[in-house]
Scaffold this motif. Structure first.
Motif, PDB file in Angstrom:
ATOM      1  N   TRP A  16       0.836  -1.204   0.000  1.00 16.21           N
ATOM      2  CA  TRP A  16       0.000   0.000   0.000  1.00 16.21           C
ATOM      3  C   TRP A  16       0.869   1.252   0.000  1.00 16.21           C
ATOM      4  O   TRP A  16       2.060   1.208   0.287  1.00 16.21           O
ATOM      5  CB  TRP A  16      -0.954  -0.019   1.193  1.00 16.21           C
ATOM      6  N   SER A  17       0.257   2.374  -0.285  1.00 15.98           N
ATOM      7  CA  SER A  17       0.994   3.628  -0.490  1.00 15.98           C
ATOM      8  C   SER A  17       1.544   4.224   0.800  1.00 15.98           C
ATOM      9  O   SER A  17       2.465   5.047   0.758  1.00 15.98           O
ATOM     10  CB  SER A  17       0.065   4.656  -1.142  1.00 15.98           C
ATOM     11  N   GLY A  18       0.974   3.843   1.947  1.00 15.98           N
ATOM     12  CA  GLY A  18       1.328   4.508   3.200  1.00 15.98           C
ATOM     13  C   GLY A  18       0.467   5.722   3.490  1.00 15.98           C
ATOM     14  O   GLY A  18       0.552   6.316   4.564  1.00 15.98           O
ATOM     15  N   ASN A  19      -0.384   6.094   2.535  1.00 15.87           N
ATOM     16  CA  ASN A  19      -1.307   7.212   2.726  1.00 15.87           C
ATOM     17  C   ASN A  19      -2.615   6.717   3.333  1.00 15.87           C
ATOM     18  O   ASN A  19      -2.994   5.567   3.152  1.00 15.87           O
ATOM     19  CB  ASN A  19      -1.605   7.891   1.383  1.00 15.87           C
ATOM     20  N   PRO A  20      -3.334   7.580   4.031  1.00  9.97           N
ATOM     21  CA  PRO A  20      -4.617   7.167   4.604  1.00  9.97           C
ATOM     22  C   PRO A  20      -5.681   7.021   3.528  1.00  9.97           C
ATOM     23  O   PRO A  20      -5.607   7.650   2.459  1.00  9.97           O
ATOM     24  CB  PRO A  20      -4.960   8.313   5.564  1.00  9.97           C
ATOM     25  N   ASN A  21      -6.670   6.200   3.805  1.00  7.97           N
ATOM     26  CA  ASN A  21      -7.817   6.101   2.906  1.00  7.97           C
ATOM     27  C   ASN A  21      -8.573   7.423   2.882  1.00  7.97           C
ATOM     28  O   ASN A  21      -8.831   8.027   3.935  1.00  7.97           O
ATOM     29  CB  ASN A  21      -8.748   4.977   3.373  1.00  7.97           C
ATOM     30  N   ASP A  22      -8.934   7.872   1.691  1.00  5.39           N
ATOM     31  CA  ASP A  22      -9.490   9.221   1.583  1.00  5.39           C
ATOM     32  C   ASP A  22     -10.850   9.361   2.239  1.00  5.39           C
ATOM     33  O   ASP A  22     -11.194  10.452   2.735  1.00  5.39           O
ATOM     34  CB  ASP A  22      -9.523   9.699   0.136  1.00  5.39           C
ATOM     35  N   LEU A  23     -11.640   8.287   2.297  1.00  4.95           N
ATOM     36  CA  LEU A  23     -12.933   8.408   2.983  1.00  4.95           C
ATOM     37  C   LEU A  23     -12.758   8.452   4.497  1.00  4.95           C
ATOM     38  O   LEU A  23     -13.559   9.081   5.199  1.00  4.95           O
ATOM     39  CB  LEU A  23     -13.867   7.282   2.562  1.00  4.95           C
ATOM     40  N   LEU A  24     -11.727   7.814   5.021  1.00  5.43           N
ATOM     41  CA  LEU A  24     -11.398   7.999   6.439  1.00  5.43           C
ATOM     42  C   LEU A  24     -11.050   9.457   6.703  1.00  5.43           C
ATOM     43  O   LEU A  24     -11.527  10.064   7.672  1.00  5.43           O
ATOM     44  CB  LEU A  24     -10.235   7.096   6.840  1.00  5.43           C
ATOM     45  N   VAL A  25     -10.216  10.025   5.855  1.00  3.34           N
ATOM     46  CA  VAL A  25      -9.832  11.434   6.019  1.00  3.34           C
ATOM     47  C   VAL A  25     -11.065  12.325   5.977  1.00  3.34           C
ATOM     48  O   VAL A  25     -11.241  13.229   6.802  1.00  3.34           O
ATOM     49  CB  VAL A  25      -8.827  11.848   4.922  1.00  3.34           C
TER      50      VAL A  25
ATOM     51  N   SER B  36      -5.456  -2.990  10.153  1.00  2.65           N
ATOM     52  CA  SER B  36      -4.587  -1.815  10.008  1.00  2.65           C
ATOM     53  C   SER B  36      -3.530  -1.983   8.929  1.00  2.65           C
ATOM     54  O   SER B  36      -2.880  -1.007   8.547  1.00  2.65           O
ATOM     55  CB  SER B  36      -3.927  -1.476  11.347  1.00  2.65           C
ATOM     56  N   ALA B  37      -3.335  -3.209   8.423  1.00  2.00           N
ATOM     57  CA  ALA B  37      -2.442  -3.459   7.286  1.00  2.00           C
ATOM     58  C   ALA B  37      -1.061  -2.853   7.537  1.00  2.00           C
ATOM     59  O   ALA B  37      -0.474  -3.071   8.599  1.00  2.00           O
ATOM     60  CB  ALA B  37      -3.080  -2.950   6.004  1.00  2.00           C
ATOM     61  N   GLU B  38      -0.557  -2.076   6.564  1.00  2.00           N
ATOM     62  CA  GLU B  38       0.796  -1.521   6.694  1.00  2.00           C
ATOM     63  C   GLU B  38       0.826  -0.167   7.398  1.00  2.00           C
ATOM     64  O   GLU B  38       1.848   0.497   7.422  1.00  2.00           O
ATOM     65  CB  GLU B  38       1.435  -1.423   5.310  1.00  2.00           C
ATOM     66  N   GLY B  39      -0.302   0.228   7.994  1.00  2.00           N
ATOM     67  CA  GLY B  39      -0.300   1.332   8.945  1.00  2.00           C
ATOM     68  C   GLY B  39      -0.595   2.717   8.423  1.00  2.00           C
ATOM     69  O   GLY B  39      -0.508   3.684   9.177  1.00  2.00           O
ATOM     70  N   GLY B  40      -0.998   2.850   7.164  1.00  6.60           N
ATOM     71  CA  GLY B  40      -1.245   4.190   6.625  1.00  6.60           C
ATOM     72  C   GLY B  40      -2.296   4.968   7.394  1.00  6.60           C
ATOM     73  O   GLY B  40      -2.099   6.146   7.721  1.00  6.60           O
ATOM     74  N   ASP B  41      -3.421   4.315   7.697  1.00  8.35           N
ATOM     75  CA  ASP B  41      -4.484   4.990   8.444  1.00  8.35           C
ATOM     76  C   ASP B  41      -4.051   5.257   9.883  1.00  8.35           C
ATOM     77  O   ASP B  41      -4.263   6.354  10.417  1.00  8.35           O
ATOM     78  CB  ASP B  41      -5.757   4.139   8.457  1.00  8.35           C
ATOM     79  N   ALA B  42      -3.448   4.253  10.514  1.00 10.18           N
ATOM     80  CA  ALA B  42      -3.064   4.383  11.925  1.00 10.18           C
ATOM     81  C   ALA B  42      -2.065   5.517  12.125  1.00 10.18           C
ATOM     82  O   ALA B  42      -2.185   6.305  13.077  1.00 10.18           O
ATOM     83  CB  ALA B  42      -2.478   3.061  12.427  1.00 10.18           C
TER      84      ALA B  42
ATOM     85  N   GLU C 225      -0.729  11.054  13.871  1.00  7.72           N
ATOM     86  CA  GLU C 225      -0.174  12.375  13.573  1.00  7.72           C
ATOM     87  C   GLU C 225      -1.158  13.494  13.891  1.00  7.72           C
ATOM     88  O   GLU C 225      -0.750  14.642  14.079  1.00  7.72           O
ATOM     89  CB  GLU C 225       0.226  12.447  12.100  1.00  7.72           C
ATOM     90  N   ARG C 226      -2.431  13.159  13.988  1.00  4.42           N
ATOM     91  CA  ARG C 226      -3.456  14.151  14.323  1.00  4.42           C
ATOM     92  C   ARG C 226      -3.891  14.062  15.768  1.00  4.42           C
ATOM     93  O   ARG C 226      -4.904  14.623  16.155  1.00  4.42           O
ATOM     94  CB  ARG C 226      -4.638  13.989  13.362  1.00  4.42           C
ATOM     95  N   GLY C 227      -3.111  13.377  16.587  1.00  5.43           N
ATOM     96  CA  GLY C 227      -3.329  13.395  18.022  1.00  5.43           C
ATOM     97  C   GLY C 227      -4.099  12.237  18.591  1.00  5.43           C
ATOM     98  O   GLY C 227      -4.341  12.180  19.802  1.00  5.43           O
ATOM     99  N   TRP C 228      -4.505  11.286  17.751  1.00  6.58           N
ATOM    100  CA  TRP C 228      -5.238  10.140  18.251  1.00  6.58           C
ATOM    101  C   TRP C 228      -4.297   9.157  18.935  1.00  6.58           C
ATOM    102  O   TRP C 228      -3.133   9.025  18.563  1.00  6.58           O
ATOM    103  CB  TRP C 228      -5.956   9.426  17.105  1.00  6.58           C
TER     104      TRP C 228
ATOM    105  N   ALA D  28       3.906  -1.713   9.545  1.00  2.40           N
ATOM    106  CA  ALA D  28       3.190  -0.589  10.146  1.00  2.40           C
ATOM    107  C   ALA D  28       4.013   0.037  11.270  1.00  2.40           C
ATOM    108  O   ALA D  28       4.092   1.267  11.387  1.00  2.40           O
ATOM    109  CB  ALA D  28       1.839  -1.060  10.667  1.00  2.40           C
ATOM    110  N   ALA D  29       4.631  -0.795  12.088  1.00  6.51           N
ATOM    111  CA  ALA D  29       5.467  -0.273  13.170  1.00  6.51           C
ATOM    112  C   ALA D  29       6.664   0.491  12.619  1.00  6.51           C
ATOM    113  O   ALA D  29       7.069   1.532  13.175  1.00  6.51           O
ATOM    114  CB  ALA D  29       5.940  -1.424  14.059  1.00  6.51           C
ATOM    115  N   GLN D  30       7.219   0.014  11.524  1.00  8.55           N
ATOM    116  CA  GLN D  30       8.341   0.712  10.890  1.00  8.55           C
ATOM    117  C   GLN D  30       7.900   2.072  10.354  1.00  8.55           C
ATOM    118  O   GLN D  30       8.604   3.081  10.512  1.00  8.55           O
ATOM    119  CB  GLN D  30       8.917  -0.133   9.759  1.00  8.55           C
ATOM    120  N   LEU D  31       6.724   2.120   9.738  1.00  3.58           N
ATOM    121  CA  LEU D  31       6.197   3.394   9.242  1.00  3.58           C
ATOM    122  C   LEU D  31       5.960   4.362  10.396  1.00  3.58           C
ATOM    123  O   LEU D  31       6.272   5.559  10.297  1.00  3.58           O
ATOM    124  CB  LEU D  31       4.897   3.155   8.473  1.00  3.58           C
ATOM    125  N   ALA D  32       5.408   3.854  11.496  1.00  6.94           N
ATOM    126  CA  ALA D  32       5.178   4.705  12.663  1.00  6.94           C
ATOM    127  C   ALA D  32       6.490   5.283  13.190  1.00  6.94           C
ATOM    128  O   ALA D  32       6.557   6.458  13.576  1.00  6.94           O
ATOM    129  CB  ALA D  32       4.465   3.917  13.756  1.00  6.94           C
TER     130      ALA D  32
END
Length: 218
Positions: free
Chosen positions: A30-39, A55-61, A66-69, A84-88
């Motif tokens: 996956w791209s690492g970007n969040p799903n646009d409908l989640l955004v 959560s797959a490769e962590g793009g959404d998480a 990054e927005r405080g969640w 996903a942990a590496q991306l984080a």
């Protein structure tokens, strides 16, 4: 973020084995970007605690963190969780995310969350009843005043003339029906979104997704 298509029927039928093979057989998928409908649905919400199912490769998480969640990300694939942990770590939000490995047919994360989201929570190796049970369990993990957000494909893209799986794509009314939410819940949104979609071979078409958003009373 389990956008789970594109495999032949000879694949393993055990979900853990299937998804581990899916991720382990190649590099980042996956791209690492969040799903646009989640955004679209979450960008303006005040941050709290969130459970990200599939959560797959962590793009959404990572985007949520990054927005405080405060994020709990769940996937059945150890390889996906490691990525996903590496991306984080790369994005500096490790302290805001906990990744857990679960086969959600067997175990489920503990706790209740201000937001529980399932983005494209489809699988060719699970029965529809299993998906329904998992999403009903997801509704039970929503904290008072919190939201359940389900984003799903509404069918194959128009350019796909020979789908590789027999997958049922329920509509919003069917999703709401099988969730069987009681009177503490308000279904705030049932939406279908159709967008351009292009095949790997460059054939242009469209794909439709749908959004169900429900709020538990405080």
């Amino acid at each position: 973020m389990t956008h789970h298509h594109g495999h032949q029927q000879t694949e393993p039928r055990d979900p853990a084995e299937f998804w581990e093979g899916f991720y382990a057989e190649k590099g980042q998928i996956w791209s690492g970007n969040p799903n646009d409908l989640l955004v679209r649905e979450v960008a303006d919400l005040p941050p709290g605690t969130v459970l990200d199912l599939g959560s797959a490769e962590g793009g959404d998480a990572v985007w949520l963190a990054e927005r405080g969640w405060r994020v709990t990300g769940v996937d059945v694939s150890a390889t996906a969780i490691a990525r996903a942990a590496q991306l984080a770590a790369q994005r500096g939000v490790t302290d805001s995310i906990t990744f857990e490995r679960h086969d959600l047919n067997a175990t489920f994360p503990e706790g209740r969350f201000d937001l529980v989201c399932a983005q494209y929570f489809h699988s060719p190796v699970e029965q529809e009843g299993e998906r329904q049970r998992t999403l009903r369990r997801a509704s039970e993990a929503v904290a008072p005043g919190g939201l359940l957000l389900i984003v799903s494909h509404y069918g194959w893209p128009t350019w796909m003339t020979e789908p590789r799986h027999d997958v049922h794509f329920p509509g919003t009314a069917e999703v709401v029906a099988f969730l069987n939410l009681d009177d503490r819940w308000t279904v705030e949104l049932e939406d279908v979104v159709t967008r351009p979609s292009t095949s790997p071979d460059g054939v242009e078409g469209t794909r439709s997704d749908h959004v169900v958003r429900a709020r538990l009373s405080a």
